[in-house]
Scaffold this motif. Structure first.
Motif, PDB file in Angstrom:
ATOM      1  N   ALA A 273      52.405  39.470  51.506  1.00 47.64           N
ATOM      2  CA  ALA A 273      51.125  39.375  52.228  1.00 47.64           C
ATOM      3  C   ALA A 273      50.037  38.841  51.304  1.00 47.64           C
ATOM      4  CB  ALA A 273      50.750  40.733  52.793  1.00 47.64           C
ATOM      5  N   TYR A 274      50.028  39.342  50.064  1.00 49.44           N
ATOM      6  CA  TYR A 274      49.022  38.862  49.115  1.00 49.44           C
ATOM      7  C   TYR A 274      49.225  37.371  48.822  1.00 49.44           C
ATOM      8  CZ  TYR A 274      46.204  38.356  44.920  1.00 49.44           C
ATOM      9  OH  TYR A 274      45.275  37.924  44.016  1.00 49.44           O
ATOM     10  N   PHE A 275      50.479  36.967  48.641  1.00 49.80           N
ATOM     11  CA  PHE A 275      50.758  35.555  48.351  1.00 49.80           C
ATOM     12  C   PHE A 275      50.300  34.663  49.493  1.00 49.80           C
ATOM     13  CE2 PHE A 275      53.657  31.963  49.001  1.00 49.80           C
ATOM     14  CZ  PHE A 275      53.414  31.247  47.845  1.00 49.80           C
ATOM     15  N   LEU A 276      50.633  35.067  50.725  1.00 49.09           N
ATOM     16  CA  LEU A 276      50.256  34.248  51.867  1.00 49.09           C
ATOM     17  C   LEU A 276      48.743  34.186  52.030  1.00 49.09           C
ATOM     18  CD1 LEU A 276      52.942  35.412  54.464  1.00 49.09           C
ATOM     19  CD2 LEU A 276      52.910  33.276  53.145  1.00 49.09           C
ATOM     20  N   ALA A 277      48.074  35.333  51.837  1.00 53.80           N
ATOM     21  CA  ALA A 277      46.611  35.353  51.975  1.00 53.80           C
ATOM     22  C   ALA A 277      45.948  34.555  50.862  1.00 53.80           C
ATOM     23  CB  ALA A 277      46.111  36.784  51.977  1.00 53.80           C
ATOM     24  N   ALA A 278      46.498  34.663  49.638  1.00 48.97           N
ATOM     25  CA  ALA A 278      45.885  33.990  48.491  1.00 48.97           C
ATOM     26  C   ALA A 278      46.050  32.480  48.551  1.00 48.97           C
ATOM     27  CB  ALA A 278      46.479  34.533  47.194  1.00 48.97           C
ATOM     28  N   ARG A 279      47.010  31.987  49.324  1.00 48.85           N
ATOM     29  CA  ARG A 279      47.212  30.545  49.428  1.00 48.85           C
ATOM     30  C   ARG A 279      45.978  29.836  49.965  1.00 48.85           C
ATOM     31  NH1 ARG A 279      50.118  27.049  47.272  1.00 48.85           N
ATOM     32  NH2 ARG A 279      50.383  25.830  49.178  1.00 48.85           N
ATOM     33  N   SER A 280      45.175  30.540  50.764  1.00 51.00           N
ATOM     34  CA  SER A 280      44.006  29.905  51.370  1.00 51.00           C
ATOM     35  C   SER A 280      42.749  30.013  50.502  1.00 51.00           C
ATOM     36  CB  SER A 280      43.731  30.501  52.753  1.00 51.00           C
ATOM     37  OG  SER A 280      43.629  31.907  52.692  1.00 51.00           O
ATOM     38  N   LEU A 281      42.858  30.620  49.311  1.00 52.59           N
ATOM     39  CA  LEU A 281      41.709  30.616  48.400  1.00 52.59           C
ATOM     40  C   LEU A 281      41.438  29.191  47.941  1.00 52.59           C
ATOM     41  CD1 LEU A 281      42.414  33.775  46.211  1.00 52.59           C
ATOM     42  CD2 LEU A 281      40.353  33.368  47.577  1.00 52.59           C
ATOM     43  N   PRO A 282      40.225  28.696  48.101  1.00 55.07           N
ATOM     44  CA  PRO A 282      39.965  27.293  47.736  1.00 55.07           C
ATOM     45  C   PRO A 282      40.073  27.065  46.233  1.00 55.07           C
ATOM     46  CG  PRO A 282      38.219  28.192  49.140  1.00 55.07           C
ATOM     47  CD  PRO A 282      39.047  29.346  48.689  1.00 55.07           C
ATOM     48  N   ASP A 283      40.549  25.904  45.871  1.00 61.25           N
ATOM     49  CA  ASP A 283      40.522  25.454  44.484  1.00 61.25           C
ATOM     50  C   ASP A 283      39.254  24.631  44.307  1.00 61.25           C
ATOM     51  OD1 ASP A 283      40.880  24.458  41.962  1.00 61.25           O
ATOM     52  OD2 ASP A 283      42.706  23.323  42.406  1.00 61.25           O
ATOM     53  N   TYR A 284      38.280  25.214  43.597  1.00 60.00           N
ATOM     54  CA  TYR A 284      36.988  24.542  43.456  1.00 60.00           C
ATOM     55  C   TYR A 284      37.018  23.443  42.393  1.00 60.00           C
ATOM     56  CZ  TYR A 284      35.199  28.482  46.192  1.00 60.00           C
ATOM     57  OH  TYR A 284      34.974  29.408  47.179  1.00 60.00           O
TER      58      TYR A 284
END
Length: 818
Positions: free
Chosen positions: A26-37
């Motif tokens: 769940a953490y991996f899937l959610a973290a995938r959408s963190l933007p790369d600034y």
């Protein structure tokens, strides 16, 4: 036995391992959408590269070779940080929430369809000027570029919420942004609820008592209104309590409509020799905040301030030489009408020229896990027909009639967003005033400052009502009488305007701004009678002001209402009688009165007195109105200081509220005040303990920044919701409006989500802040990083210096044409 134990241990280990694996997945899937600034992205729709420099607080500074490219960059940044929020706002405006959330949001979708907000926005696209159209198209392309990147690179569906709900996303369109403007107008428009409330109250009370519980703002009086029962004799005396709206709703019951502060000083009242401007618009709190900070480098120069994701505009902010702030004007831009149905054909309503057919069409609302629901939309010549279960309309609509709404925001030729963009390009107060001519809705007070002068102007379409209007827009009126109907709109020049005031200072706390005769009156219902008194004192206490004194006023927590009411209410209770034995209710009352006697009215989160005062006034108002209003009294959820003052000063016989009608004895106001204090102390003892000195206002006045969807999901609430102890109250300049609803009536639910203070003698010393963080992603460190600064009354630099932004940047995103 040992074998069984070993198998149990193995099963437990397996279950624990699976649980840990599920959490990691769940953490991996959610973290995938963190933007790369820190990335370079090739996108379609740009004419040249765009650079998005995110400073230490994750505020994007957007640079491009054309305004269209800069707006593209803003759309991309909004979608990086607030994609879920943007799309939920669009679904709300479209009336499509139930596709995701089922029956829970059906009433919201139904109302949005009946108001026809989205279709009106679609029609408004055609009337935008070229600059606005270009900005809308470029901004939409920026959002869609981020959506394409999410799809191409499998970036966790763009936001973690999409793992729980449908990830199907339609491309963003210019009409979507215009629909959000109308959605904000709905949030800031209190007059529907106010008309219904006044009508319902007038059915229960004589006119002189209505004037007590719903008092006019101080100023000249108005002519007597007809009683609602005289207009519609068949309306039942209904005391049922209207439904409490769902947190997803774009509207709320009174008093959760618009409220804000803004004030400005010209060079003669500024220690620095330049103009000063402070602004903090108030809306309901949420996680993330509705506000998003940004800086745009346009052809007209750099602008920096607060935006609302989904719109390509900075609604509050400044440029190098010009600043603007917003407050809700409370202009009466809504009227309810009672329409008489044809007894032989309920698709027709009475008009000045006889019965005529209503405009009718069907609309299909898709509901998750249920069959689609078809509703029939109807429009009269006055506006859309609203069903009785919204806003409590059933309680004021007689049999054989329906209610319709006239509202400026329903215009299909709405150029409000274009006016906001023009305001960003303005360089002077004169240009800012000219830009305001395009505003339609929501009506706002613009507070403006350039290097030389200051001004305030009410913007938004002001309905022209006939001087013989039966109710003057204060309660629903018969829709078939010509003099009750709108006669178009006043010219922009008729809107109140204050330029270069002689005293060098102007401001607005949603207070009454003008005292003009009807129909130029602007409004009979205003948002503040109390904060303005404290503001006036703070402004007049100094000959000259500074950025710091404006910040001090913005963060002021002294309640003018507490200072005014306590000497009245407790006049015959202070220091009376001998000391009561410890542990008795009498002793508790004496201790409470002693604390209040030494209190200066400061609503500090660390003090016990604000909680005692707030609980006492709430219990007092409840005792005063309960026997007259019955169950309807529960709709008066917040203390009305002017009402209590009228009662205890016995203005026009208002002291009659103190006597309990159902009792044989004649109670005095002192009796009621004493009994209410006992009520409050019992409630405090049951909920917060009997040790009065150890009470903290902040424990009751906790701010709730709740995720409007995931906040109620077990296990997720503690991740996505933000809780903070706060100072302030309903009537302080640092306003923290309480919920007014049991079991937690003093929760802080509505206030300044954005604060900004600008000094044009040194523009880069200006500061701003929002109530949560820039990101809407719960796993981002920028989800709540500004929230603690906001709670402590701190700010971050509001600088247009690009090198300062780069010096501590958390990342630089480069967008290149594909």
């Amino acid at each position: 036995m040992a074998t069984a134990f070993r198998w149990l241990l193995r099963l437990f280990t397996l279950a624990a391992g699976l649980a840990i694996a599920a959490l990691l997945l769940a953490y991996f899937l959610a973290a995938r959408s963190l933007p790369d600034y820190d990335a370079t992205v090739e996108v379609a729709g740009l004419s040249a590269p765009v650079e998005i420099v995110r400073d230490h607080a994750n505020v994007p500074h957007i640079f491009g070779e054309s305004d269209a490219d800069v707006y593209f960059g803003l759309g991309f940044a909004h979608a990086q940080d607030r994609l879920w929020q943007i799309l939920m706002l669009r679904r709300t405006a479209q009336g499509r929430l139930s596709e995701l959330f089922g029956r829970r949001t059906f009433r919201i979708d139904e109302l949005m369809r009946r108001l026809d907000i989205y279709n009106r926005a679609v029609r408004s696209v055609e009337v935008q000027d070229a600059a606005t159209t270009a900005a809308l198209e470029a901004y939409s392309a920026g959002i869609n570029a981020r959506l394409q990147q999410v799809n191409d690179e499998a970036l966790g569906r763009g936001a973690p919420e999409f793992w729980l709900f449908s990830p199907e996303i339609a491309p963003w369109q210019p009409a979507d942004s215009l629909a959000l403007v109308k959605l904000m107008a709905l949030r800031l428009s209190p007059h529907i609820a106010q008309e219904v409330r006044r009508a319902r109250t007038s059915l229960l009370l004589p006119p002189e008592r209505v004037a007590d519980i719903l008092p006019d703002s101080p100023g000249a009086g108005i002519a007597a209104l007809p009683e609602y029962a005289d207009l519609f004799p068949d309306v039942p005396r209904d005391t049922r309590v209207a439904e409490v709206m769902d947190p997803l709703a774009p509207f709320a019951a009174l008093p959760f409509s618009g409220a804000s502060n803004a004030w400005a000083a010209d060079p003669s009242r500024s220690a620095s020799g330049g103009t000063l401007l402070a602004n903090d618009p108030h809306l309901g709190f949420s996680a993330p905040s509705i506000w998003y900070l940004a800086r745009l480098e346009l052809a007209s120069g750099g602008v920096i301030g607060g935006s609302i994701p989904g719109m390509p505009a900075l609604l509050v902010g400044r440029s190098e030489r010009f600043g603007w702030g917003l407050t809700s004007s409370y202009l009466d831009d809504q009227d309810l009408y009672i329409e008489e149905l044809d007894p032989d054909d309920d698709s027709r309503v009475r008009t000045p020229d006889g019965f005529r057919a209503m405009e009718t069409r069907n609309s299909i609302i898709r509901v998750k896990d249920e069959p689609p629901v078809t509703i029939t939309l109807q429009w009269t010549e006055n506006g859309p027909v609203l069903p009785g279960h919204h806003f409590g309309l059933a309680s004021v609509t007689p049999p054989g009639h329906v209610a319709s709404l006239a509202w400026t925001a329903l215009s299909p030729a709405d150029t409000s967003l274009g006016a906001a963009l023009a305001l960003m390009r303005a360089q002077t107060v004169e240009e800012g005033l000219a830009a305001g001519a395009g505003y339609v809705a929501p009506s706002l007070n613009l507070t403006l400052a350039d290097g030389d002068t200051i001004a305030m102007k009410t913007v938004g379409a002001m309905p022209r009502r006939d001087a013989d209007h039966q109710t003057r827009g204060r309660i629903p009126a018969p829709g078939w009488i010509e003099t009750n109907r709108w006669q178009g709109y006043f010219n922009y020049q008729a809107n109140p305007e204050f330029v270069a005031p002689a005293g060098g200072i102007l401001g607005n706390t949603n207070n009454k701004t003008v005292d003009r005769p009807f129909p130029l009156h602007v409004s009979y219902h205003w948002g503040d009678t109390q904060r303005v008194q404290r503001w006036r004192r703070l402004m007049q206490a100094r000959e000259v002001h500074t950025r710091e004194s404006f910040i001090e006023a913005q963060l002021d927590t002294v309640s003018y209402s507490a200072r005014a009411l306590l000497p009245l209410v407790a006049a015959d209770l202070w220091f009376t009688g001998e000391a009561a034995p410890a542990g008795t209710p009498e002793r508790l009352r004496q201790d409470a009165l002693q604390l209040l006697a030494d209190w200066n009215g400061e609503m500090s989160e660390h003090l016990p007195e604000p909680l005692i005062y707030a609980a006492w006034m709430r219990a007092l108002q409840e005792r005063l109105i309960r026997d007259e209003l019955g169950a309807f009294a529960r709709e008066f959820t917040h203390v009305e200081p002017v009402f209590i003052e009228r009662v205890f000063r016995d203005v026009d016989g208002a002291g009659a509220w103190c006597d309990v009608i159902q009792s044989a004895a004649e109670e005095s106001c002192t009796d009621v005040a004493r009994a209410a204090l006992d009520d409050a102390l019992v409630w405090i003892s049951e909920t917060h303990g009997r040790a009065l000195e150890s009470l903290r206002w902040g424990d009751a006045h906790t701010v709730r920044h709740d995720h409007q969807v995931l906040g109620d999901v077990p296990g997720l609430g503690w991740i996505v919701n933000i809780r903070q102890s706060t100072s302030g109250g309903d009537q302080t300049l640092m306003r923290g409006l309480t919920s007014g609803r049991d079991p937690d009536p003093f929760l802080n639910v509505h206030g300044a989500g954005f604060r900004g203070v600008y000094d044009f003698a040194d523009p880069d010393s200006s500061v701003f802040v929002i109530a949560t963080g820039q990101s809407g992603h719960p796993l981002s460190r920028h989800y709540d990083d500004l929230g603690e600064l906001w709670r402590r009354g701190e700010y971050i630099p509001m600088s247009l210096d690009p090198e300062l932004a780069r010096a501590a940047a958390v990342g630089v995103t480069t967008l290149r044409p594909r």
